[in-house]
Design a protein around this motif. Structure first.
Motif, PDB file in Angstrom:
ATOM      1  N   ALA A  27       0.854  -1.187   0.000  1.00 30.28           N
ATOM      2  CA  ALA A  27       0.000   0.000   0.000  1.00 30.28           C
ATOM      3  C   ALA A  27       0.893   1.241   0.000  1.00 30.28           C
ATOM      4  O   ALA A  27       1.991   1.226   0.562  1.00 30.28           O
ATOM      5  CB  ALA A  27      -0.907   0.004   1.218  1.00 30.28           C
ATOM      6  N   GLY A  28       0.435   2.290  -0.655  1.00 31.75           N
ATOM      7  CA  GLY A  28       1.179   3.542  -0.646  1.00 31.75           C
ATOM      8  C   GLY A  28       2.363   3.598  -1.593  1.00 31.75           C
ATOM      9  O   GLY A  28       3.254   4.435  -1.417  1.00 31.75           O
ATOM     10  N   ARG A  29       2.391   2.732  -2.616  1.00 29.93           N
ATOM     11  CA  ARG A  29       3.505   2.754  -3.572  1.00 29.93           C
ATOM     12  C   ARG A  29       3.040   3.104  -4.982  1.00 29.93           C
ATOM     13  O   ARG A  29       3.612   2.662  -5.982  1.00 29.93           O
ATOM     14  CB  ARG A  29       4.220   1.396  -3.586  1.00 29.93           C
ATOM     15  CG  ARG A  29       4.901   1.019  -2.293  1.00 29.93           C
ATOM     16  CD  ARG A  29       5.931   2.062  -1.835  1.00 29.93           C
ATOM     17  NE  ARG A  29       6.845   2.466  -2.872  1.00 29.93           N
ATOM     18  CZ  ARG A  29       7.976   1.817  -3.177  1.00 29.93           C
ATOM     19  NH1 ARG A  29       8.314   0.725  -2.499  1.00 29.93           N
ATOM     20  NH2 ARG A  29       8.775   2.258  -4.115  1.00 29.93           N
ATOM     21  N   GLU A  30       2.004   3.913  -5.076  1.00 21.04           N
ATOM     22  CA  GLU A  30       1.473   4.308  -6.382  1.00 21.04           C
ATOM     23  C   GLU A  30       2.522   5.005  -7.240  1.00 21.04           C
ATOM     24  O   GLU A  30       2.452   4.969  -8.474  1.00 21.04           O
ATOM     25  CB  GLU A  30       0.262   5.229  -6.198  1.00 21.04           C
ATOM     26  CG  GLU A  30      -0.940   4.568  -5.547  1.00 21.04           C
ATOM     27  CD  GLU A  30      -0.867   4.555  -4.032  1.00 21.04           C
ATOM     28  OE1 GLU A  30      -1.839   4.096  -3.409  1.00 21.04           O
ATOM     29  OE2 GLU A  30       0.168   5.004  -3.470  1.00 21.04           O
ATOM     30  N   ASP A  31       3.528   5.618  -6.595  1.00 23.15           N
ATOM     31  CA  ASP A  31       4.569   6.342  -7.332  1.00 23.15           C
ATOM     32  C   ASP A  31       5.388   5.435  -8.241  1.00 23.15           C
ATOM     33  O   ASP A  31       6.054   5.914  -9.167  1.00 23.15           O
ATOM     34  CB  ASP A  31       5.507   7.043  -6.342  1.00 23.15           C
ATOM     35  CG  ASP A  31       6.217   6.066  -5.409  1.00 23.15           C
ATOM     36  OD1 ASP A  31       5.522   5.265  -4.743  1.00 23.15           O
ATOM     37  OD2 ASP A  31       7.451   6.103  -5.351  1.00 23.15           O
ATOM     38  N   ARG A  32       5.327   4.110  -8.031  1.00 21.99           N
ATOM     39  CA  ARG A  32       6.123   3.186  -8.842  1.00 21.99           C
ATOM     40  C   ARG A  32       5.304   2.435  -9.881  1.00 21.99           C
ATOM     41  O   ARG A  32       5.818   1.556 -10.562  1.00 21.99           O
ATOM     42  CB  ARG A  32       6.835   2.159  -7.957  1.00 21.99           C
ATOM     43  CG  ARG A  32       7.698   2.673  -6.854  1.00 21.99           C
ATOM     44  CD  ARG A  32       9.107   3.171  -7.158  1.00 21.99           C
ATOM     45  NE  ARG A  32       9.676   3.065  -8.453  1.00 21.99           N
ATOM     46  CZ  ARG A  32      10.883   2.508  -8.728  1.00 21.99           C
ATOM     47  NH1 ARG A  32      11.559   1.914  -7.775  1.00 21.99           N
ATOM     48  NH2 ARG A  32      11.377   2.555  -9.927  1.00 21.99           N
ATOM     49  N   MET A  33       4.031   2.779 -10.008  1.00 20.22           N
ATOM     50  CA  MET A  33       3.177   2.035 -10.932  1.00 20.22           C
ATOM     51  C   MET A  33       3.664   2.121 -12.383  1.00 20.22           C
ATOM     52  O   MET A  33       3.711   1.107 -13.091  1.00 20.22           O
ATOM     53  CB  MET A  33       1.730   2.521 -10.833  1.00 20.22           C
ATOM     54  CG  MET A  33       0.983   2.021  -9.603  1.00 20.22           C
ATOM     55  SD  MET A  33      -0.749   2.557  -9.615  1.00 20.22           S
ATOM     56  CE  MET A  33      -1.399   1.710  -8.178  1.00 20.22           C
TER      57      MET A  33
END
Length: 400
Positions: A27-33
């Protein structure tokens, strides 16, 4: 004739982490999508030539929450698979979704990209139980998601359900089953809650939280099997039930020992006689694929003798079960001691011989780990007994 191959894509992103989840998800790793999408497509391009001569007939996006990854990214990854692999026209293409991260527009986009099966994580129809697990949705959102699937003209829907939840009794379990039957899915996956070490739920139970005990869970399971059969869902694996023609073709590859290739951190593969997995580390996976570096966590060549154990362990999870001459033909091993033990299980109500095959009953599925463990011990002893005479002959031939 080309072999058939399954492809699994692991999407490790989640809006939030559920208390019981032991899968590799973040959770909270949208920056690496976006970087992850680039890594996946690059890895697919690199791997595809190794599968020349194979036809891909199942593709499965699991997680994590693939729907949280977004339809556009899923579409790009799927498009790369379709370009690089020989994907058959009738391939089963599944995407796992959570009810809070889908709508008609998104699902229509997925269908047009080639997705024809949705697996929706509902887990319970009781909002209090969902909240206790820290699930990010309500049951009303689940019903809305099912409606969106149908409005998007996707005709193969699977719903997940869990029994043995905090605060759940038999009446509550029955209500959840009835509520999901009323949604008319083509497939249901119904799992007993497992308390995995290292999860928040493990700490809660260690701190004194009480869950339904083994006997209560057994009663829930056996009632569910009968009720789903009555509702037109045929059991084909310990936890899986389907209307006619809607068994999960991808998951059957795992249980029947068929080849598949996985992509993503923590993903496993069984291909070319070798089983291997990738590191459970998102950043290391992206770095390794895009810039060079090791991403393989474990890799081993599986000898045919070991496959014989997997044959028993995996096939006996299914209602297809095992068959004498299939076993003898594939592994050149004596089936008689195994059949004798299966006949004992039959007398206990744990197994049945039908259509020339042995498979476990629902009561047998409840104790399948113990039963299969017993059969594996018999198999190991049989293999050793057959090896000793050959060793003695070899020693005699070496004598001057």
């Amino acid at each position: 004739m080309a072999g058939k191959l399954g492809i699994y894509i692991h999407i490790p992103f989640c809006r939030s982490k559920c208390d019981y989840c032991d899968f590799y998800s973040l959770a909270g790793r949208e920056d690496r999508m976006d970087d992850y999408r680039k890594a996946l497509t690059a890895h697919i391009r690199e791997t595809a030539p190794l599968a020349k001569g194979y036809q891909v007939d199942t593709i499965y996006f699991g997680g994590g929450t693939p729907s949280y990854f977004g339809a556009k990214r899923v579409k790009e990854v799927l498009g790369e698979i379709q370009r690089r692999f020989d994907v058959v026209r009738e391939a089963e293409v599944t995407v796992e979704c959570n009810p809070d991260s889908v709508d008609k527009k998104m699902l229509t986009c997925l269908r047009r990209a080639g997705v024809n099966r949705i697996s929706l994580g509902v887990q319970s129809s009781c909002d209090a139980q969902l909240a206790a697990l820290h699930r990010p949705h309500t049951f009303q959102q689940a019903k809305d998601a099912v409606r969106a699937v149908r409005e998007a003209k996707i005709k193969n829907l699977s719903l997940d359900l869990i029994y043995g939840l905090p605060g759940q009794d038999m009446e509550g379990w029955k209500q959840s089953v009835e509520d999901l039957i009323a949604l008319e899915p083509e497939h249901l996956s119904c799992y007993g809650l497992k308390v995995e070490e290292g999860t928040p739920l493990y700490l809660r139970v260690a701190g004194g939280e009480i869950l339904p005990d083994d006997d209560q869970q057994a009663d829930m399971y056996l009632w569910m099997v009968d009720r789903l059969q009555e509702a037109g869902y045929q059991q084909y694996e310990i936890s899986n039930f389907a209307k006619k023609g809607f068994q999960s073709r991808h998951n059957l590859k795992y249980w029947l020992g068929k080849p598949y290739i996985g992509f993503g951190p923590g993903a496993h593969s069984d291909f070319g006689g070798r089983r291997y997995s990738f590191v459970r580390d998102l950043d290391r996976y992206i770095q390794g694929v895009l810039k060079g570096g090791g991403i393989v966590d474990q890799s081993e060549l599986i000898p045919q003798r070991e496959r014989s154990g997997e044959y028993l362990m995996l096939r006996l999870r299914t209602t297809r079960g095992v068959e004498e001459w299939e076993y003898r033909r594939e592994y050149f091993m004596n089936f008689d001691p195994i059949e004798q033990k299966l006949a004992e299980f039959e007398r206990m109500g744990w197994a049945v011989w039908e259509d020339r095959r042995w498979h476990l009953t629902p009561k047998g599925f409840l104790v399948s780990n113990q039963l299969i463990g017993t059969l594996l011990e018999i198999q190991e002893k049989e293999a050793l007994d057959s090896l000793l005479p050959r060793l003695r002959r070899a020693r005699q031939e070496q004598k001057p």
